[in-house]
Design a protein around this motif. Structure first.
Motif, PDB file in Angstrom:
ATOM      1  N   LEU A  45     -61.569  -8.003 -26.653  1.00 40.95           N
ATOM      2  CA  LEU A  45     -62.031  -7.813 -25.265  1.00 40.95           C
ATOM      3  C   LEU A  45     -63.560  -7.815 -25.188  1.00 40.95           C
ATOM      4  O   LEU A  45     -64.137  -8.413 -24.268  1.00 40.95           O
ATOM      5  CB  LEU A  45     -61.478  -6.499 -24.714  1.00 40.95           C
ATOM      6  N   VAL A  46     -64.206  -7.146 -26.137  1.00 43.20           N
ATOM      7  CA  VAL A  46     -65.673  -7.101 -26.144  1.00 43.20           C
ATOM      8  C   VAL A  46     -66.240  -8.501 -26.377  1.00 43.20           C
ATOM      9  O   VAL A  46     -67.207  -8.913 -25.713  1.00 43.20           O
ATOM     10  CB  VAL A  46     -66.179  -6.123 -27.221  1.00 43.20           C
ATOM     11  N   ALA A  47     -65.646  -9.253 -27.298  1.00 45.19           N
ATOM     12  CA  ALA A  47     -66.103 -10.611 -27.586  1.00 45.19           C
ATOM     13  C   ALA A  47     -65.997 -11.495 -26.342  1.00 45.19           C
ATOM     14  O   ALA A  47     -66.925 -12.264 -26.034  1.00 45.19           O
ATOM     15  CB  ALA A  47     -65.293 -11.210 -28.732  1.00 45.19           C
ATOM     16  N   ILE A  48     -64.898 -11.390 -25.621  1.00 47.77           N
ATOM     17  CA  ILE A  48     -64.708 -12.178 -24.395  1.00 47.77           C
ATOM     18  C   ILE A  48     -65.745 -11.796 -23.347  1.00 47.77           C
ATOM     19  O   ILE A  48     -66.334 -12.661 -22.681  1.00 47.77           O
ATOM     20  CB  ILE A  48     -63.277 -11.981 -23.846  1.00 47.77           C
ATOM     21  N   ALA A  49     -65.994 -10.487 -23.191  1.00 47.21           N
ATOM     22  CA  ALA A  49     -66.963 -10.012 -22.193  1.00 47.21           C
ATOM     23  C   ALA A  49     -68.372 -10.502 -22.506  1.00 47.21           C
ATOM     24  O   ALA A  49     -69.121 -10.908 -21.606  1.00 47.21           O
ATOM     25  CB  ALA A  49     -66.928  -8.481 -22.138  1.00 47.21           C
ATOM     26  N   LYS A  51     -69.275 -13.226 -24.276  1.00 49.66           N
ATOM     27  CA  LYS A  51     -69.357 -14.683 -24.073  1.00 49.66           C
ATOM     28  C   LYS A  51     -69.324 -15.048 -22.595  1.00 49.66           C
ATOM     29  O   LYS A  51     -69.959 -16.024 -22.181  1.00 49.66           O
ATOM     30  CB  LYS A  51     -68.206 -15.375 -24.803  1.00 49.66           C
ATOM     31  N   ALA A  52     -68.611 -14.259 -21.790  1.00 50.44           N
ATOM     32  CA  ALA A  52     -68.454 -14.580 -20.372  1.00 50.44           C
ATOM     33  C   ALA A  52     -69.674 -14.208 -19.531  1.00 50.44           C
ATOM     34  O   ALA A  52     -69.854 -14.741 -18.435  1.00 50.44           O
ATOM     35  CB  ALA A  52     -67.215 -13.885 -19.819  1.00 50.44           C
ATOM     36  N   THR A  53     -70.515 -13.310 -20.033  1.00 48.85           N
ATOM     37  CA  THR A  53     -71.611 -12.798 -19.208  1.00 48.85           C
ATOM     38  C   THR A  53     -73.012 -13.175 -19.688  1.00 48.85           C
ATOM     39  O   THR A  53     -73.981 -12.951 -18.964  1.00 48.85           O
ATOM     40  CB  THR A  53     -71.528 -11.255 -19.128  1.00 48.85           C
ATOM     41  N   SER A  54     -73.144 -13.723 -20.886  1.00 49.46           N
ATOM     42  CA  SER A  54     -74.478 -14.104 -21.358  1.00 49.46           C
ATOM     43  C   SER A  54     -74.373 -15.196 -22.412  1.00 49.46           C
ATOM     44  O   SER A  54     -73.374 -15.286 -23.126  1.00 49.46           O
ATOM     45  CB  SER A  54     -75.216 -12.891 -21.945  1.00 49.46           C
ATOM     46  N   LYS A  55     -75.417 -16.003 -22.477  1.00 44.68           N
ATOM     47  CA  LYS A  55     -75.451 -17.072 -23.467  1.00 44.68           C
ATOM     48  C   LYS A  55     -75.811 -16.507 -24.837  1.00 44.68           C
ATOM     49  O   LYS A  55     -76.642 -15.620 -24.949  1.00 44.68           O
ATOM     50  CB  LYS A  55     -76.480 -18.134 -23.061  1.00 44.68           C
ATOM     51  N   GLY A  56     -75.182 -17.083 -25.856  1.00 44.15           N
ATOM     52  CA  GLY A  56     -75.489 -16.651 -27.209  1.00 44.15           C
ATOM     53  C   GLY A  56     -74.243 -16.264 -27.980  1.00 44.15           C
ATOM     54  O   GLY A  56     -73.129 -16.239 -27.435  1.00 44.15           O
ATOM     55  N   PRO A  57     -74.402 -15.938 -29.257  1.00 42.39           N
ATOM     56  CA  PRO A  57     -73.255 -15.588 -30.104  1.00 42.39           C
ATOM     57  C   PRO A  57     -72.690 -14.215 -29.771  1.00 42.39           C
ATOM     58  O   PRO A  57     -73.359 -13.387 -29.135  1.00 42.39           O
ATOM     59  CB  PRO A  57     -73.852 -15.611 -31.516  1.00 42.39           C
ATOM     60  N   VAL A  58     -71.481 -13.962 -30.208  1.00 43.71           N
ATOM     61  CA  VAL A  58     -70.837 -12.659 -30.011  1.00 43.71           C
ATOM     62  C   VAL A  58     -71.486 -11.609 -30.909  1.00 43.71           C
ATOM     63  O   VAL A  58     -71.738 -10.481 -30.475  1.00 43.71           O
ATOM     64  CB  VAL A  58     -69.328 -12.744 -30.313  1.00 43.71           C
ATOM     65  N   PHE A  59     -71.801 -11.994 -32.141  1.00 42.21           N
ATOM     66  CA  PHE A  59     -72.364 -11.048 -33.101  1.00 42.21           C
ATOM     67  C   PHE A  59     -73.859 -11.279 -33.300  1.00 42.21           C
ATOM     68  O   PHE A  59     -74.350 -12.406 -33.220  1.00 42.21           O
ATOM     69  CB  PHE A  59     -71.663 -11.163 -34.450  1.00 42.21           C
ATOM     70  N   TYR A  60     -74.554 -10.189 -33.547  1.00 34.34           N
ATOM     71  CA  TYR A  60     -75.971 -10.236 -33.881  1.00 34.34           C
ATOM     72  C   TYR A  60     -76.111  -9.723 -35.310  1.00 34.34           C
ATOM     73  O   TYR A  60     -75.680  -8.612 -35.634  1.00 34.34           O
ATOM     74  CB  TYR A  60     -76.770  -9.357 -32.917  1.00 34.34           C
ATOM     75  N   THR A 113     -78.399  -6.539 -22.126  1.00 33.91           N
ATOM     76  CA  THR A 113     -77.552  -7.159 -21.103  1.00 33.91           C
ATOM     77  C   THR A 113     -76.685  -6.086 -20.431  1.00 33.91           C
ATOM     78  O   THR A 113     -76.620  -4.945 -20.878  1.00 33.91           O
ATOM     79  CB  THR A 113     -76.636  -8.225 -21.716  1.00 33.91           C
ATOM     80  N   ALA A 114     -76.004  -6.493 -19.335  1.00 34.63           N
ATOM     81  CA  ALA A 114     -75.136  -5.555 -18.610  1.00 34.63           C
ATOM     82  C   ALA A 114     -74.001  -5.061 -19.508  1.00 34.63           C
ATOM     83  O   ALA A 114     -73.725  -3.859 -19.570  1.00 34.63           O
ATOM     84  CB  ALA A 114     -74.578  -6.230 -17.359  1.00 34.63           C
ATOM     85  N   VAL A 115     -73.337  -5.975 -20.198  1.00 35.55           N
ATOM     86  CA  VAL A 115     -72.278  -5.589 -21.130  1.00 35.55           C
ATOM     87  C   VAL A 115     -72.870  -4.782 -22.285  1.00 35.55           C
ATOM     88  O   VAL A 115     -72.295  -3.790 -22.727  1.00 35.55           O
ATOM     89  CB  VAL A 115     -71.531  -6.826 -21.665  1.00 35.55           C
ATOM     90  N   GLY A 116     -74.051  -5.205 -22.740  1.00 37.80           N
ATOM     91  CA  GLY A 116     -74.711  -4.524 -23.840  1.00 37.80           C
ATOM     92  C   GLY A 116     -75.008  -3.071 -23.538  1.00 37.80           C
ATOM     93  O   GLY A 116     -74.890  -2.207 -24.408  1.00 37.80           O
ATOM     94  N   ARG A 117     -75.388  -2.776 -22.306  1.00 35.10           N
ATOM     95  CA  ARG A 117     -75.700  -1.395 -21.944  1.00 35.10           C
ATOM     96  C   ARG A 117     -74.468  -0.502 -22.083  1.00 35.10           C
ATOM     97  O   ARG A 117     -74.561   0.648 -22.532  1.00 35.10           O
ATOM     98  CB  ARG A 117     -76.241  -1.347 -20.512  1.00 35.10           C
ATOM     99  N   PHE A 118     -73.317  -1.037 -21.708  1.00 38.65           N
ATOM    100  CA  PHE A 118     -72.081  -0.260 -21.802  1.00 38.65           C
ATOM    101  C   PHE A 118     -71.673  -0.055 -23.257  1.00 38.65           C
ATOM    102  O   PHE A 118     -71.350   1.066 -23.665  1.00 38.65           O
ATOM    103  CB  PHE A 118     -70.957  -0.969 -21.039  1.00 38.65           C
ATOM    104  N   ILE A 119     -71.674  -1.113 -24.032  1.00 41.26           N
ATOM    105  CA  ILE A 119     -71.197  -0.980 -25.416  1.00 41.26           C
ATOM    106  C   ILE A 119     -72.165  -0.178 -26.276  1.00 41.26           C
ATOM    107  O   ILE A 119     -71.764   0.476 -27.243  1.00 41.26           O
ATOM    108  CB  ILE A 119     -70.891  -2.353 -26.061  1.00 41.26           C
TER     109      ILE A 119
END
Length: 219
Positions: A45-49, A51-60, A113-119
């Protein structure tokens, strides 16, 4: 001084350390394996979120420094823009730990990012490091692994925190997280290293859950 203390510590406690390491490794291996299987739906679910909200890879991926100053590849779910490392240099003056601080922490970091702030709030971005625990490069509990650039600024005394295998969580993660200045983090890490026991690890793990849910000091 660092070598003298390390040699003395190992000489007095070698047998205890070996047995303690074996117990710690068994806990790390089976708990991380179980955790990765149990959390695999959340990972998806996190991986999908991301990829769906920002450009770039799932993992850093970063290089981090582990036990005995050895570098290893350190994964996170990507919580920032892809140009975050370049922008970091422009934000050093706003470092929560001071412009000249060893570590960099910043509230309301514009790179997130928006998703990043939550995770990041609930430390979900750190969960891929269970892989490092499984492979033995990290432990469930221990000092957090620093960046090579941070280690380059360590004093000889501060390098003593690299005596232990780095952890997914640790003593200062349950005591305030990013709000604790580096000097206090170091003192807490050294207290953990010198007083290590499997019981202490389990206590820290149990306290990590409410600490993460409260999200105090997470940014």
């Amino acid at each position: 001084m660092f070598r003298f203390i390390l040699t003395t510590f190992q000489g007095k406690h070698r047998a205890h350390m070996v047995w303690g390491y074996l117990k710690k490794r068994l806990l790390d291996f089976f708990a991380s394996l179980f955790g990765m299987i149990l959390l695999s739906p959340l990972f998806l679910l996190v991986a999908i979120a991301i990829k769906a909200t920002s450009k770039g890879p799932v993992f850093y991926w970063q290089k981090r420094v582990g036990w005995d100053c050895k570098e290893f590849d350190f994964p996170k779910f990507r919580s920032m823009r892809t140009d975050s490392d370049a922008v970091r240099q422009q934000l050093l003056a706003t470092n929560q730990h001071g412009a000249d601080g060893v570590t960099f922490k910043m509230k309301n970091d514009p790179r997130i990012t928006a998703v990043g702030r939550f995770i990041r709030k609930y430390s979900i971005d750190e969960l891929p490091q269970l892989w490092c625990v499984l492979t033995g490069e990290m432990s469930l509990v221990g000092p957090r692994p620093p960046l090579p650039s941070e280690v380059a600024r360590y004093s000889k005394e501060q390098k003593m925190r690299l005596m232990a295998i780095p952890g997914l969580t640790g003593i200062w993660q349950i005591s305030g997280r990013s709000e604790i200045p580096f000097e206090e983090q170091f003192a807490m890490d050294m207290n953990y290293i010198m007083n290590y026991s499997l019981r202490l690890d389990i206590q820290i793990l149990l306290k990590t859950i409410p600490a993460v849910l409260k999200s105090k000091g997470a940014y």
